[in-house]
Write a protein that holds these residues in place. Structure first.
Motif, PDB file in Angstrom:
ATOM      1  N   PHE A 116       0.831  -1.205   0.000  1.00  0.00           N
ATOM      2  CA  PHE A 116       0.000   0.000   0.000  1.00  0.00           C
ATOM      3  C   PHE A 116       0.869   1.259   0.000  1.00  0.00           C
ATOM      4  N   MET A 117       0.275   2.360  -0.475  1.00  0.00           N
ATOM      5  CA  MET A 117       0.946   3.659  -0.351  1.00  0.00           C
ATOM      6  C   MET A 117       1.377   3.867   1.091  1.00  0.00           C
ATOM      7  N   LYS A 162       7.883   1.392   0.716  1.00  0.00           N
ATOM      8  CA  LYS A 162       8.583   0.840  -0.441  1.00  0.00           C
ATOM      9  C   LYS A 162       9.770   1.713  -0.873  1.00  0.00           C
ATOM     10  N   ASP A 215       7.266   4.835 -10.042  1.00  0.00           N
ATOM     11  CA  ASP A 215       6.538   6.104 -10.217  1.00  0.00           C
ATOM     12  C   ASP A 215       7.453   7.191 -10.777  1.00  0.00           C
ATOM     13  N   ILE A 257       2.591  12.219 -11.360  1.00  0.00           N
ATOM     14  CA  ILE A 257       1.612  11.122 -11.338  1.00  0.00           C
ATOM     15  C   ILE A 257       0.171  11.671 -11.304  1.00  0.00           C
ATOM     16  N   PHE A 280      -2.739  10.845 -14.214  1.00  0.00           N
ATOM     17  CA  PHE A 280      -4.096  10.368 -13.897  1.00  0.00           C
ATOM     18  C   PHE A 280      -5.146  11.326 -14.462  1.00  0.00           C
ATOM     19  N   PHE A 302      -2.078   4.889 -17.036  1.00  0.00           N
ATOM     20  CA  PHE A 302      -0.978   4.774 -16.078  1.00  0.00           C
ATOM     21  C   PHE A 302      -0.673   3.302 -15.787  1.00  0.00           C
ATOM     22  N   ARG A 303      -1.719   2.494 -15.635  1.00  0.00           N
ATOM     23  CA  ARG A 303      -1.526   1.070 -15.335  1.00  0.00           C
ATOM     24  C   ARG A 303      -0.808   0.342 -16.462  1.00  0.00           C
ATOM     25  N   GLU A 357       2.834   0.961 -16.177  1.00  0.00           N
ATOM     26  CA  GLU A 357       3.417   0.119 -15.124  1.00  0.00           C
ATOM     27  C   GLU A 357       3.740  -1.277 -15.675  1.00  0.00           C
ATOM     28  N   CYS A 405       7.625  -0.559  -6.512  1.00  0.00           N
ATOM     29  CA  CYS A 405       6.409  -0.420  -7.330  1.00  0.00           C
ATOM     30  C   CYS A 405       5.491   0.658  -6.780  1.00  0.00           C
ATOM     31  N   GLY A 406       4.662   1.215  -7.625  1.00  0.00           N
ATOM     32  CA  GLY A 406       3.559   2.026  -7.130  1.00  0.00           C
ATOM     33  C   GLY A 406       2.579   1.106  -6.410  1.00  0.00           C
ATOM     34  N   GLY A 466      -0.374   0.394  -6.673  1.00  0.00           N
ATOM     35  CA  GLY A 466      -1.409  -0.325  -7.407  1.00  0.00           C
ATOM     36  C   GLY A 466      -0.858  -1.389  -8.346  1.00  0.00           C
ATOM     37  N   ARG A 514      -0.872  11.599  -4.344  1.00  0.00           N
ATOM     38  CA  ARG A 514      -1.471  10.267  -4.437  1.00  0.00           C
ATOM     39  C   ARG A 514      -2.959  10.371  -4.767  1.00  0.00           C
ATOM     40  N   PRO A 515      -3.244  10.468  -6.082  1.00  0.00           N
ATOM     41  CA  PRO A 515      -4.627  10.708  -6.502  1.00  0.00           C
ATOM     42  C   PRO A 515      -5.608   9.650  -5.995  1.00  0.00           C
ATOM     43  N   VAL A 516      -5.131   8.432  -5.800  1.00  0.00           N
ATOM     44  CA  VAL A 516      -6.011   7.357  -5.338  1.00  0.00           C
ATOM     45  C   VAL A 516      -6.566   7.654  -3.935  1.00  0.00           C
ATOM     46  N   ARG A 524      -7.791  -4.348  -1.166  1.00  0.00           N
ATOM     47  CA  ARG A 524      -6.595  -4.770  -1.889  1.00  0.00           C
ATOM     48  C   ARG A 524      -5.862  -5.942  -1.246  1.00  0.00           C
TER      49      ARG A 524
HETATM   50  C1  S3P Z   1      -1.006   4.168  -6.356  1.00  0.00           C
HETATM   51  C2  S3P Z   1       0.128   4.371  -5.600  1.00  0.00           C
HETATM   52  C3  S3P Z   1       1.147   5.379  -5.922  1.00  0.00           C
HETATM   53  C4  S3P Z   1       1.138   5.704  -7.420  1.00  0.00           C
HETATM   54  C5  S3P Z   1      -0.233   6.034  -7.873  1.00  0.00           C
HETATM   55  C6  S3P Z   1      -1.244   4.921  -7.623  1.00  0.00           C
HETATM   56  C7  S3P Z   1      -2.013   3.163  -5.926  1.00  0.00           C
HETATM   57  O1  S3P Z   1       2.425   4.889  -5.536  1.00  0.00           O
HETATM   58  O2  S3P Z   1       1.632   4.643  -8.175  1.00  0.00           O
HETATM   59  O3  S3P Z   1      -0.603   7.202  -7.200  1.00  0.00           O
HETATM   60  O4  S3P Z   1      -2.939   2.850  -6.693  1.00  0.00           O
HETATM   61  O5  S3P Z   1      -1.879   2.650  -4.784  1.00  0.00           O
HETATM   62  P1  S3P Z   1       2.966   4.838  -4.008  1.00  0.00           P
HETATM   63  O6  S3P Z   1       2.553   3.520  -3.450  1.00  0.00           O
HETATM   64  O7  S3P Z   1       4.446   4.941  -4.171  1.00  0.00           O
HETATM   65  O8  S3P Z   1       2.378   5.991  -3.281  1.00  0.00           O
END
Ligand code: S3P
Length: 172
Positions: free
Chosen positions: A15-16, A20, A39, A50, A54, A62-63, A66, A83-84, A86, A123-125, A142
């Motif tokens: 998770f964000m 990581k 990212d 980022i 989005f 974006f996916r 990745e 990794c990001g 997601g 972090r737009p999510v 998740r």
């Molecule tokens: C995301 C996490 C972000 C980044 C994007 C989407 C997610 O990375 O890839 O904003 O969906 O959890 P971090 O985990 O480095 O914040």
């Protein structure tokens, strides 16, 4: 710790705010590993932040980026890939990760995550859910996918980055 060469990549997922980026920086210093912060690479290549990617092209675009980057990573070794949050949610991505990497899931409680992300705006999510309840809910959604993707799991609550890295190396 003696320098060692990994003939595979270490792929950090979670998770964000799970740690990581911090852990990948530390690991790369500790073991002289190459580092790829997904990212950051995506943002540099697109010449956009980022949130802008989005907003302009949508999450799906974006996916795809990745996935492409994870495929590229297969020709490398001794690389820690951060990794990001997601990236591990797609089955296809996990398949690509495993071709040349050990997948390490970093975890933390929603409270810890909240403390780590509360001041970040990239972090737009998390828009509209930047509170413990919102984080907890998304984390639950998740969890299963993260756990299914992981070769090993390391919890980071209350641990120093050194402790996390040592635990990880022991489990690898
Ligand atoms: C995301 C996490 C972000 C980044 C994007 C989407 C997610 O990375 O890839 O904003 O969906 O959890 P971090 O985990 O480095 O914040």
């Amino acid at each position: 710790q003696a320098r060692k060469l990994f003939d595979y990549n270490i792929i950090l997922i979670g998770f964000m705010g799970a740690g990581k980026t911090t852990v990948s920086d530390y690991l790369s210093t500790m073991f002289a590993m190459n580092i790829v912060e997904m990212d950051q690479v995506i943002s540099e290549r697109e010449e956009m932040s980022i949130p802008d990617i989005f907003a302009t092209y949508g999450e799906e675009y974006f996916r795809e980026l990745e996935t492409d980057l994870l495929v590229e990573m297969q020709s490398r070794k001794n690389t820690v890939v951060s990794c990001g949050g997601g990236a591990a949610l797609r089955e296809r991505n996990v398949k690509e990760m495993k071709k040349n990497g050990r997948v390490v899931l970093l975890t933390a409680s929603p409270e810890t995550i909240y403390e780590r992300v509360k001041d970040s705006n990239d972090r737009p999510v998390l828009n509209g859910r930047k509170n413990v309840a919102g984080i907890s809910e998304l984390m639950e959604q998740r969890r299963e996918k993260y756990e299914a993707a992981a070769d090993i799991v390391v919890n980071t609550d209350g641990k120093s980055v050194l402790q996390v890295c040592e635990e990880m190396i022991q489990k690898l």
